[in-house]
Scaffold this motif. Structure first.
Motif, PDB file in Angstrom:
ATOM      1  N   ASP A   1       0.826  -1.212   0.000  1.00  0.00           N
ATOM      2  CA  ASP A   1       0.000   0.000   0.000  1.00  0.00           C
ATOM      3  C   ASP A   1       0.859   1.260   0.000  1.00  0.00           C
ATOM      4  OD1 ASP A   1      -2.346  -1.457   0.015  1.00  0.00           O
ATOM      5  OD2 ASP A   1      -2.560  -1.410   2.199  1.00  0.00           O
ATOM      6  N   ARG A   2       1.922   1.277   0.795  1.00  0.00           N
ATOM      7  CA  ARG A   2       2.787   2.470   0.844  1.00  0.00           C
ATOM      8  C   ARG A   2       3.470   2.702  -0.497  1.00  0.00           C
ATOM      9  NH1 ARG A   2       3.830   0.264   6.016  1.00  0.00           N
ATOM     10  NH2 ARG A   2       5.803  -0.658   5.359  1.00  0.00           N
TER      11      ARG A   2
ATOM     12  N   ASN B   1       2.281   1.805  -3.434  1.00  0.00           N
ATOM     13  CA  ASN B   1       1.245   2.245  -4.357  1.00  0.00           C
ATOM     14  C   ASN B   1       0.945   3.725  -4.209  1.00  0.00           C
ATOM     15  OD1 ASN B   1      -2.078   2.579  -4.539  1.00  0.00           O
ATOM     16  ND2 ASN B   1      -1.145   1.530  -6.282  1.00  0.00           N
ATOM     17  N   ARG B   2       0.948   4.227  -2.976  1.00  0.00           N
ATOM     18  CA  ARG B   2       0.617   5.640  -2.740  1.00  0.00           C
ATOM     19  C   ARG B   2       1.639   6.592  -3.350  1.00  0.00           C
ATOM     20  NH1 ARG B   2      -1.584   3.722   2.308  1.00  0.00           N
ATOM     21  NH2 ARG B   2       0.401   4.027   3.382  1.00  0.00           N
TER      22      ARG B   2
END
Length: 280
Positions: A197-198, A200-201
């Motif tokens: 997730d990190r 992707n951000r």
């Protein structure tokens, strides 16, 4: 690990904002980072090239350090520093090993205040690199540094080696003389999802994983950091408490890389950075 990087700020961002390490000291062109309450587990050195500055290995005590020093002399390997090269270390020395890889063996690293309580791995875990003479490197690690074999892959294709209960502290795979990845232990597979997730951000991505390896049994995910080296975040690594356990042998055709699928990205092993030689 000590890594030379052409973009030290980008490397610090990756280590702190993606992986979750904290900076313990900045000194000249060197930045020290850690996951736990030690002075450092990773060092970035601002440089005009991307490459491995040195591989750090913690000796048990002063007697072990002196024993390794004698073995290095017996191997006729070049000593490049008679004292610690990195900050925060009581004693140690550095030498040039096979294929130009520089090793720093040390004792008594000073403690440090733990980082902020947010996210990040528990500790540094292991490294993976790709020597040209993989058997020669394996025998050197056995002979000089007391590493033991945990798994053998194929006919002189790969060796997983340990110096503690962790299944491997160093993994060797036949290659072109490059360093592939440094690996960090997380508490659970949930942490690997959060890493994705990190990434992707900020418009980045995992290059492989999560996967369940056969050799070592760990669940792992990988991304490429700014220096060009690969970073692994893993959990659930096999622990070996029997020092005499014979190595597990895999044929070259067996799927030792992913117990959940036979898929492995063709480009995965193309990533990596070389050792930085002739520093002194």
């Amino acid at each position: 690990m000590a890594i030379q990087t052409t973009d030290v700020e980008g490397s610090i961002f990756d280590a702190t904002q993606l992986l979750g390490l904290h900076v313990t000291e900045q000194k000249g062109n060197e930045v020290y980072l850690a996951a736990g309450a030690v002075h450092h587990e990773l060092v970035y050195i601002e440089s005009e090239t991307n490459g491995i500055h040195s591989i750090g290995l913690l000796a048990k005590d002063g007697d072990a350090l002196r024993t390794i020093r004698r073995r290095v002399e017996d191997e006729n390997l070049r000593i490049i520093s008679e004292g610690p090269e990195c900050s925060g270390i009581e004693d140690g020395f550095s030498f040039v090993g096979p294929e130009g890889w520089i090793f720093e063996v040390f004792i008594d690293m000073q403690p440090a205040e733990p980082g902020r309580l947010s996210f990040g791995p528990d500790r540094y875990g292991h490294i993976n690199f790709h020597p040209r003479d993989v058997r020669g490197m394996m025998e050197f690690l056995q002979r000089t540094l007391d590493f033991r074999l945990s798994d053998i892959i194929g006919d002189d294709y790969a060796y997983f080696m340990r110096c503690s209960p962790d299944h491997h502290g160093i993994a060797l795979i036949q290659g072109q003389g490059t360093f592939h990845h440094h690996a960090w232990q997380a508490q659970s597979i949930v942490d690997l999802g959060k890493l994705g997730d990190r990434l992707n951000r900020v418009g980045r991505e995992l290059i492989w994983g999560p996967v369940r390896h056969g050799a070592g049994h760990n669940v792992a995910a990988y991304y490429v950091e700014t220096s060009g080296a690969v970073v692994e975040l893993y959990t659930d690594l096999e622990q070996i408490y029997d020092e005499n356990r014979p190595p597990v042998k895999w044929s070259g055709e067996e799927n030792w890389w992913n117990m959940w699928s036979s898929y492995r990205p063709e480009s995965f092993r193309d990533f990596g950075i070389p050792p930085v030689t002739n520093r002194h």
